[in-house]
Structure formats: structure tokens, C-alpha cells
Motif scaffolding. Structure first.
Motif, PDB file in Angstrom:
ATOM      1  N   MET A  53       0.845  -1.203   0.000  1.00  0.00           N
ATOM      2  CA  MET A  53       0.000   0.000   0.000  1.00  0.00           C
ATOM      3  C   MET A  53       0.879   1.252   0.000  1.00  0.00           C
ATOM      4  SD  MET A  53      -1.295   2.557   2.086  1.00  0.00           S
ATOM      5  CE  MET A  53      -1.048   1.981   3.763  1.00  0.00           C
ATOM      6  N   ALA A  54       1.869   1.266   0.911  1.00  0.00           N
ATOM      7  CA  ALA A  54       2.723   2.451   1.037  1.00  0.00           C
ATOM      8  C   ALA A  54       3.543   2.675  -0.230  1.00  0.00           C
ATOM      9  CB  ALA A  54       3.643   2.293   2.237  1.00  0.00           C
ATOM     10  N   ARG A  55       4.057   1.597  -0.783  1.00  0.00           N
ATOM     11  CA  ARG A  55       4.887   1.732  -1.983  1.00  0.00           C
ATOM     12  C   ARG A  55       4.057   2.144  -3.184  1.00  0.00           C
ATOM     13  NH1 ARG A  55      10.048  -0.773  -0.884  1.00  0.00           N
ATOM     14  NH2 ARG A  55      10.530  -0.512  -3.082  1.00  0.00           N
ATOM     15  N   SER A  56       2.766   1.816  -3.147  1.00  0.00           N
ATOM     16  CA  SER A  56       1.890   2.217  -4.253  1.00  0.00           C
ATOM     17  C   SER A  56       1.766   3.736  -4.329  1.00  0.00           C
ATOM     18  CB  SER A  56       0.485   1.622  -4.069  1.00  0.00           C
ATOM     19  OG  SER A  56       0.527   0.212  -4.049  1.00  0.00           O
ATOM     20  N   ILE A  57       1.870   4.400  -3.185  1.00  0.00           N
ATOM     21  CA  ILE A  57       1.686   5.857  -3.158  1.00  0.00           C
ATOM     22  C   ILE A  57       2.721   6.539  -4.047  1.00  0.00           C
ATOM     23  CG2 ILE A  57       1.744   7.920  -1.683  1.00  0.00           C
ATOM     24  CD1 ILE A  57       0.772   6.061   0.634  1.00  0.00           C
ATOM     25  N   LEU A  58       3.971   6.082  -3.964  1.00  0.00           N
ATOM     26  CA  LEU A  58       5.028   6.675  -4.798  1.00  0.00           C
ATOM     27  C   LEU A  58       5.346   5.802  -6.007  1.00  0.00           C
ATOM     28  CD1 LEU A  58       7.378   8.044  -2.014  1.00  0.00           C
ATOM     29  CD2 LEU A  58       6.132   9.389  -3.702  1.00  0.00           C
ATOM     30  N   ARG A  59       4.496   4.868  -6.246  1.00  0.00           N
ATOM     31  CA  ARG A  59       4.627   3.908  -7.351  1.00  0.00           C
ATOM     32  C   ARG A  59       5.989   3.206  -7.332  1.00  0.00           C
ATOM     33  NH1 ARG A  59       3.707   6.219 -12.754  1.00  0.00           N
ATOM     34  NH2 ARG A  59       1.980   7.492 -12.022  1.00  0.00           N
ATOM     35  N   LEU A  60       6.312   2.675  -6.172  1.00  0.00           N
ATOM     36  CA  LEU A  60       7.577   1.958  -6.020  1.00  0.00           C
ATOM     37  C   LEU A  60       7.337   0.458  -5.896  1.00  0.00           C
ATOM     38  CD1 LEU A  60       9.274   4.298  -3.390  1.00  0.00           C
ATOM     39  CD2 LEU A  60       9.762   4.185  -5.832  1.00  0.00           C
ATOM     40  N   VAL A  61       6.194  -0.018  -6.361  1.00  0.00           N
ATOM     41  CA  VAL A  61       5.858  -1.433  -6.229  1.00  0.00           C
ATOM     42  C   VAL A  61       6.720  -2.257  -7.178  1.00  0.00           C
ATOM     43  CG1 VAL A  61       4.009  -3.130  -6.371  1.00  0.00           C
ATOM     44  CG2 VAL A  61       3.497  -0.799  -5.674  1.00  0.00           C
ATOM     45  N   ASP A  62       7.273  -3.342  -6.640  1.00  0.00           N
ATOM     46  CA  ASP A  62       8.112  -4.214  -7.469  1.00  0.00           C
ATOM     47  C   ASP A  62       7.270  -4.962  -8.502  1.00  0.00           C
ATOM     48  OD1 ASP A  62      10.408  -3.629  -5.955  1.00  0.00           O
ATOM     49  OD2 ASP A  62       9.810  -5.105  -4.439  1.00  0.00           O
ATOM     50  N   ARG A  63       7.874  -5.272  -9.617  1.00  0.00           N
ATOM     51  CA  ARG A  63       7.224  -6.159 -10.574  1.00  0.00           C
ATOM     52  C   ARG A  63       7.048  -7.532  -9.963  1.00  0.00           C
ATOM     53  NH1 ARG A  63       7.829  -5.159 -16.121  1.00  0.00           N
ATOM     54  NH2 ARG A  63       8.442  -3.031 -16.536  1.00  0.00           N
ATOM     55  N   PRO A  64       6.022  -8.283 -10.337  1.00  0.00           N
ATOM     56  CA  PRO A  64       4.985  -7.931 -11.320  1.00  0.00           C
ATOM     57  C   PRO A  64       3.789  -7.237 -10.704  1.00  0.00           C
ATOM     58  CG  PRO A  64       4.758 -10.209 -10.656  1.00  0.00           C
ATOM     59  CD  PRO A  64       5.868  -9.638  -9.824  1.00  0.00           C
ATOM     60  N   GLY A  65       4.033  -6.410  -9.687  1.00  0.00           N
ATOM     61  CA  GLY A  65       2.923  -5.701  -9.052  1.00  0.00           C
ATOM     62  C   GLY A  65       2.406  -4.579  -9.930  1.00  0.00           C
ATOM     63  N   ARG A  66       1.115  -4.354  -9.842  1.00  0.00           N
ATOM     64  CA  ARG A  66       0.516  -3.295 -10.660  1.00  0.00           C
ATOM     65  C   ARG A  66      -0.648  -2.660  -9.919  1.00  0.00           C
ATOM     66  NH1 ARG A  66      -1.462  -4.878 -16.525  1.00  0.00           N
ATOM     67  NH2 ARG A  66      -3.378  -3.991 -15.674  1.00  0.00           N
ATOM     68  N   ILE A  67      -0.759  -1.344  -9.998  1.00  0.00           N
ATOM     69  CA  ILE A  67      -1.932  -0.679  -9.442  1.00  0.00           C
ATOM     70  C   ILE A  67      -3.080  -0.919 -10.406  1.00  0.00           C
ATOM     71  CG2 ILE A  67      -2.947   1.524  -8.732  1.00  0.00           C
ATOM     72  CD1 ILE A  67      -0.196   2.472  -7.921  1.00  0.00           C
ATOM     73  N   GLU A  68      -4.090  -1.625  -9.923  1.00  0.00           N
ATOM     74  CA  GLU A  68      -5.194  -2.001 -10.794  1.00  0.00           C
ATOM     75  C   GLU A  68      -6.321  -0.981 -10.767  1.00  0.00           C
ATOM     76  OE1 GLU A  68      -5.359  -4.578 -12.862  1.00  0.00           O
ATOM     77  OE2 GLU A  68      -3.405  -5.373 -12.275  1.00  0.00           O
ATOM     78  N   GLY A  69      -6.349  -0.171  -9.731  1.00  0.00           N
ATOM     79  CA  GLY A  69      -7.432   0.810  -9.676  1.00  0.00           C
ATOM     80  C   GLY A  69      -7.374   1.628  -8.403  1.00  0.00           C
ATOM     81  N   GLY A  70      -8.218   2.633  -8.393  1.00  0.00           N
ATOM     82  CA  GLY A  70      -8.315   3.485  -7.221  1.00  0.00           C
ATOM     83  C   GLY A  70      -7.725   4.857  -7.470  1.00  0.00           C
ATOM     84  N   ARG A  71      -7.795   5.674  -6.447  1.00  0.00           N
ATOM     85  CA  ARG A  71      -7.283   7.042  -6.562  1.00  0.00           C
ATOM     86  C   ARG A  71      -6.425   7.381  -5.356  1.00  0.00           C
ATOM     87  NH1 ARG A  71     -10.693  10.970  -9.061  1.00  0.00           N
ATOM     88  NH2 ARG A  71     -10.859  12.045  -7.076  1.00  0.00           N
ATOM     89  N   ILE A  72      -5.340   8.113  -5.603  1.00  0.00           N
ATOM     90  CA  ILE A  72      -4.504   8.626  -4.523  1.00  0.00           C
ATOM     91  C   ILE A  72      -4.349  10.116  -4.793  1.00  0.00           C
ATOM     92  CG2 ILE A  72      -2.262   8.524  -3.375  1.00  0.00           C
ATOM     93  CD1 ILE A  72      -1.928   5.672  -4.471  1.00  0.00           C
ATOM     94  N   THR A  73      -4.932  10.932  -3.943  1.00  0.00           N
ATOM     95  CA  THR A  73      -4.896  12.373  -4.181  1.00  0.00           C
ATOM     96  C   THR A  73      -4.020  13.049  -3.138  1.00  0.00           C
ATOM     97  OG1 THR A  73      -7.198  12.155  -4.871  1.00  0.00           O
ATOM     98  CG2 THR A  73      -6.347  14.384  -4.658  1.00  0.00           C
ATOM     99  N   LEU A  74      -3.030  13.781  -3.637  1.00  0.00           N
ATOM    100  CA  LEU A  74      -2.161  14.551  -2.755  1.00  0.00           C
ATOM    101  C   LEU A  74      -2.587  16.009  -2.830  1.00  0.00           C
ATOM    102  CD1 LEU A  74       0.467  14.863  -1.014  1.00  0.00           C
ATOM    103  CD2 LEU A  74       1.659  15.283  -3.180  1.00  0.00           C
ATOM    104  N   HIS A  75      -2.900  16.587  -1.680  1.00  0.00           N
ATOM    105  CA  HIS A  75      -3.319  17.988  -1.647  1.00  0.00           C
ATOM    106  C   HIS A  75      -2.094  18.857  -1.381  1.00  0.00           C
ATOM    107  CE1 HIS A  75      -7.611  17.051  -1.874  1.00  0.00           C
ATOM    108  NE2 HIS A  75      -7.284  15.975  -1.188  1.00  0.00           N
ATOM    109  N   ARG A  76      -1.498  19.325  -2.473  1.00  0.00           N
ATOM    110  CA  ARG A  76      -0.314  20.185  -2.367  1.00  0.00           C
ATOM    111  C   ARG A  76      -0.747  21.636  -2.254  1.00  0.00           C
ATOM    112  NH1 ARG A  76       3.239  19.234  -7.637  1.00  0.00           N
ATOM    113  NH2 ARG A  76       5.154  19.113  -6.427  1.00  0.00           N
ATOM    114  N   ASP A  77       0.225  22.499  -1.986  1.00  0.00           N
ATOM    115  CA  ASP A  77      -0.088  23.922  -1.917  1.00  0.00           C
ATOM    116  C   ASP A  77      -0.677  24.421  -3.230  1.00  0.00           C
ATOM    117  OD1 ASP A  77       0.757  24.027   0.623  1.00  0.00           O
ATOM    118  OD2 ASP A  77       2.777  24.766   0.178  1.00  0.00           O
ATOM    119  N   GLY A  78      -0.136  23.923  -4.332  1.00  0.00           N
ATOM    120  CA  GLY A  78      -0.596  24.374  -5.643  1.00  0.00           C
ATOM    121  C   GLY A  78      -1.941  23.788  -6.052  1.00  0.00           C
ATOM    122  N   GLY A  79      -2.503  22.904  -5.244  1.00  0.00           N
ATOM    123  CA  GLY A  79      -3.772  22.261  -5.605  1.00  0.00           C
ATOM    124  C   GLY A  79      -3.613  20.751  -5.590  1.00  0.00           C
TER     125      GLY A  79
END
Ligand SMILES: Nc1ncnc2c1ncn2[C@@H]1O[C@H](COP(=O)(O)OP(=O)(O)O)[C@@H](O)[C@H]1O
Ligand SMILES: [Mg+2]
Length: 335
Positions: A53-79
Motif C-alpha cells: 500500500m505504502a509503496r503504491s503511493i510513490l509507485r515503487l511497487v516491485d514487478r509484477p505488481g501493478r496498481i489495478e485501480g483506485g485514486r490517490i490524491t495529494l493535496h499540495r499547496d498548488g492544488g
């Protein structure tokens, strides 16, 4: 705290490993949010999907792992920015600058052939328009800040020249050198002895106060979570099954899994003579998610014909204050 305080929002995140003999649904519908400046502990037995889960946030998941769905929204200063599906260029910009990560074994993320200082200098200069000398001063300052003695000398050390505890401090210095708004720490103290572990946890707390960042602390150790967490999420088989303040979850867990997990843990201020009970059964093999509630085969409050059939949802349960969520059919009855 209002919705405005949310820094990172994860919705229905699914990360799977497509293996030759089937699909491992390591993360299978995680809903979670991290608020600005808080420490959120993610707890659960080994193999329940915390790291993936944590590695998915920065897309550091090892192969053959893949994000299959969902949303991760980061609320930065710029939006807000949506991280699932974001171009790699944007993720590289966000990594270190907005979200930094430290792992159980710092050697996994530190380069062996470069000095600690040169690695911090590189991270700083990648994200900020500062000269070499200024970046080096920042590196020394950060090493000092994380309690590394003689930072002017240590800045030129290689990772292998430091002890495990010092390496973890160096890794934290590097992670914080760009002042991220979120630090993800995945079992940061698990490889360390108890004394060093306590020092590192205290250091994280101090730095959080000073830098105002949020921390997502991943640990299989409820004792560690109890020491530092403001809020807690309990994961089981790739999902969050309980969420609330640390006080609520540790003091009065609602989900039978969270209750069992607490009963299985020593040193949480319980009377010394209270017996520890192991959670019945084993985490099922990752290929086969049990039907209905995934915890039902191990649950001591299972209702036959219901828990093995219907899938519970993570829903709010009424509490006098704050938001609290549980995914268990026992709490869906009167809804
Ligand atoms: N690289 C990988 N290939 C295949 N399966 C993996 C890989 N990494 C993790 N998994 C599987 O994903 C599940 C979740 O693992 P993980 O997130 O590491 O658990 P935790 O951090 O909670 O101990 C486990 O069943 C694990 O075997
Ligand atoms: Mg892990």
C-alpha cells in the motif's frame, strides 16, 4: 479537524501481483486519509499489504505488481494532484519534495558507493535551486539534527561505516532534507534494538513537531504504534478494517480482528497477569481471499450464513467525537 486538513486521500486502491499461478491481491480496496501534521500508524499482521500500500503511493511497487485501480490524491499547496496514473516526471518531483520514504533497512535505499553527504546533496539539489556548498551545509545541519555525532566528519562517511541506528538516522536526515509534507516510514525501527528503536521514535516525534510534517508509520508492532500515533488504521488482507484515533482503536477496538490483535500484544499497559491469546488460525494464503468478510474464518464472533456471504463495508460508527470507521457486519445491523 475538518476535510481541509486532509493531505493525502486514498480511495479504493487496488494493487495486485499477477503471478503465473494466480493473482495476489496484496492491496484490495484500501480507503484511507492522512491529515496534515498527524502521525497515522498502519498496523496489522505481516503480509496484510501495509508495505505494498505504502509503496503504491510513490509507485515503487516491485514487478509484477501493478496498481489495478483506485485514486490517490495529494493535496499540495498548488492544488490537488492525482498520483495513480500521473506521469513519472511528476512522481519524481513529488518524491522527496512532498513525500519521502524510509524503510526498515536503510541500506536498501542508500547507495553503497556514495557518501551520506553526497546523497543528501544530490537529493536537495534535484529539488531546489541551491548551490553545492549550501546543500552541503544543509546536509551537515540535517545530520546534526538527527543526532549523528560529529556531522562535519560523518557527512563524508559511506553508509557501511555507520551502525544500523546511525544509518537509519542518516536515512531520516536524507528523507527530511527537502522538508516533505509527508514522511512514510515503513517499519523504520524493526531492525533495531529496543533502546535505539525508542531513540528513533522519539527523534521522529521531535522532527515532526519542528517540521510540521505528517507521518505514516507502518508497523506490525502495536507497542510502537501506541508510542507515537495520533490516528490508527488496522489492515487485514489488503483492506483497512478499522480506523480511528489511537486512543479509540487501542482503548476500545471495535473490529474483532483489531480486538484479537490487541489481545495478542504484550506491553500495552495491561495487567501483567492477563493472558495473551494468539489470534486463531493463520492469515489465509494470498491467492484465496475468503468470501464475505475476509476475516470470518478466524473470527470468534462470526455469524454463519452472514459473515461468510456478505462483504462488509468500511463505514462510520457513531462515536461522541471524531470520525471512526469499522468494516464489520456486526456494526451494519441497524443501518
Ligand atoms: N514482489 C512481490 N511479488 C509477489 N507478491 C508480493 C510481492 N511483494 C509483496 N507481495 C505479497 O503481497 C502481500 C502483502 O505484502 P506486504 O505489503 O509486504 O505485507 P506487510 O507489509 O503488511 O507485511 C503478501 O501476500 C506478499 O506475499
Ligand atoms: Mg511490510
Amino acid at each position: 479537524m475538518g476535510a481541509d486538513d486532509v493531505l493525502l486521500e486514498i480511495e479504493d486502491l487496488r494493487t495486485h501481483f499477477l503471478m503465473d499461478d494466480g493473482v495476489i491481491a496484496a492491496v484490495d480496496g484500501v480507503d484511507l486519509r492522512v491529515r496534515r501534521g498527524e502521525t497515522l500508524a498502519i498496523v496489522g499482521e505481516s503480509g496484510c499489504g501495509k508495505s505494498v500500500m505504502a509503496r503504491s503511493i510513490l509507485r515503487l511497487v516491485d514487478r509484477p505488481g501493478r496498481i489495478e485501480g483506485g485514486r490517490i490524491t495529494l493535496h499540495r499547496d498548488g492544488g490537488p494532484v492525482e498520483l495513480v496514473g500521473a506521469p513519472s516526471r511528476l512522481l519524481r518531483e513529488i518524491r522527496w519534495r512532498d513525500i519521502a520514504m524510509v524503510f526498515q533497512e536503510p541500506m536498501a535505499s542508500l547507495s553503497l558507493v556514495h557518501t551520506i553527504g553526497s546523497q543528501i546533496v544530490e537529493a536537495v539539489r534535484l529539488h531546489e535551486n541551491v548551490g553545492k556548498a549550501a546543500a552541503r551545509r544543509r546536509a551537515i545541519e540535517m545530520l546534526d539534527r538527527v543526532g549523528i555525532p560529529m556531522p562535519q566528519r560523518r557527512v563524508d562517511s559511506y553508509p557501511f561505516e555507520l551502525s544500523g541506528g546511525m544509518r537509519q538516522r542518516a536515512m531520516i536526515a536524507m528523507a527530511l532534507s527537502c522538508r516533505p509534507s509527508l514522511l512514510i516510514a515503513d517499519e523504520p525501527t524493526t531492525a533495531l534494538d529496543v533502546t535505539t528503536q525508542a531513540q528513533i521514535l522519539e527523534l521522529l516525534r521531535d522532527l515532526q513537531d519542528e517540521f510540521g510534517m505528517a507521518i505514516m508509520l507502518i508497523t506490525h508492532d502495536l507497542g510502537v504504534a501506541a508510542q507515537v500515533a495520533d490516528t490508527m488504521a488496522v489492515m487485514y488482507l489488503g483492506r483497512v478494517v478499522e480506523y480511528g484515533t489511537a486512543e479509540q482503536v487501542l482503548g476500545e477496538p471495535r473490529h474483532p480482528y483489531a480486538q484479537a490483535l490487541l489481545r495478542s500484544m504484550p506491553r500495552l499497559g495491561r495487567a501483567a497477569r492477563t493472558r495473551l491469546t494468539a489470534i486463531k488460525g493463520m492469515v489465509p494464503p494470498p491467492y484465496a481471499r475468503p468470501a464475505g468478510c475476509a476475516f470470518h474464518p478466524r473470527c470468534d464472533r462470526v455469524v454463519a450464513g452472514r459473515c461468510d456471504v456478505a462483504e462488509p463495508r468500511l463505514i462510520p460508527v457513531s462515536e461522541p467525537a471524531g470520525d471512526r470507521e469499522v468494516s464489520c457486519l456486526l456494526y451494519e445491523e441497524d443501518k
